[in-house]
Design a protein around this motif. Structure first.
Motif: not given
Length: 266
Positions: A1-16, A86-95
């Motif tokens: 898993m790339s760092p970008f995808l990791g930050e995206l998925i991780g931030t999505a988990i927090i918001i879920i 930061i871009v990955a975190q923002m996308i993950g939060a929206m998801i």
């Protein structure tokens, strides 16, 4: 898993987990309705812990632009990678916010108050006062980043660090969170706020954009201050960055205080 995808998925988990506990406690006809502040703080804290467990080995689990800022100012993270994170975190939060919306789909119509619906997605002040609200977010995020750095400096049983970080989130929420809802994370607030604006939520109201800059600017300043403070005080390396960040925080707060006082005198 790339760092970008990791930050995206991780931030999505927090918001879920985090948005989910807010929905669970605040939306009518949920079995957890009126569960209270303690339930909310533990939901967010355990959500952060689960997210760090999930993606920590792939991206370092910043999951928060303020943490990215703090680690970059501390010298532990290259500035060249900050935008990607930061871009990955923002996308993950929206998801993550969209998942919460879908999970509680029939409950939105059962809840009349549009302010409660917005509170599932983003923070707001208990007492609206830009100076006090900004100060609260700076202090809360300063404690967060400083806490993460000091936790990282200690040796725990293998695999325990993410849980300790989650308990730090709980502690901040219980002790400092009642003033602004403790965003302490620009992505956590702005991403779901954008989702609230875009999603077809029945009976929703405005997304309170006039306040939206506070849980972005405050955590970024607080995170940066936490990073340079740790580098200066704990490591003993007093770089010019410490004074730049400290003076920036003071200047921003001074300007906001002056504007607030001018409003009162008009």
């Amino acid at each position: 898993m790339s760092p970008f995808l990791g930050e995206l998925i991780g931030t999505a988990i927090i918001i879920i987990f985090g948005g989910g506990v807010c929905a669970n406690v605040n939306l009518k006809k949920s079995f957890a309705y009126n569960g209270g502040w303690i339930v909310i703080t533990f939901g967010w804290g355990l959500g952060v812990a689960m997210a760090v467990y999930a993606v920590g080995k792939y991206s370092g689990a910043h999951l928060n632009p303020a943490v990215t800022f703090g680690l970059a100012f501390n010298g532990d993270f290259p500035w060249s990678k900050a935008a990607e994170y930061i871009v990955a975190q923002m996308i993950g939060a929206m998801i993550g916010a969209a998942v919460v919306f879908l999970h509680f789909l029939p409950h939105w119509k059962e809840t009349d108050d549009p302010g409660i619906k917005l509170a599932v997605f983003s923070t707001g002040p208990a007492i609206p006062n830009y100076f006090a609200n900004m100060l609260s977010e700076i202090i809360g995020t300063f404690v967060l980043v400083l806490g993460i750095l000091t936790i990282g400096a200690n040796k725990f049983t293998d695999g325990l660090n993410p849980f300790i970080v989650g308990m730090l989130i709980v502690a901040i929420g219980i002790s400092l969170g009642g003033t602004t809802g403790y965003a302490i994370n620009p992505a956590r607030d702005l991403g779901p706020r954008i989702a609230h604006f875009l999603l077809p939520i029945p009976g929703k109201g405005p997304s309170n954009w006039k306040y939206a800059w506070v849980p972005v600017a405050g955590p970024l300043l607080g995170g940066a201050l936490g990073g340079v403070f740790y580098h200066a005080v704990f490591k003993g390396d007093w770089t010019p960055s410490f004074w730049y960040v400290l003076l920036t925080c003071l200047l921003v707060l001074l300007v906001i205080w002056m504007v607030e006082n001018k409003k009162k005198n008009v």
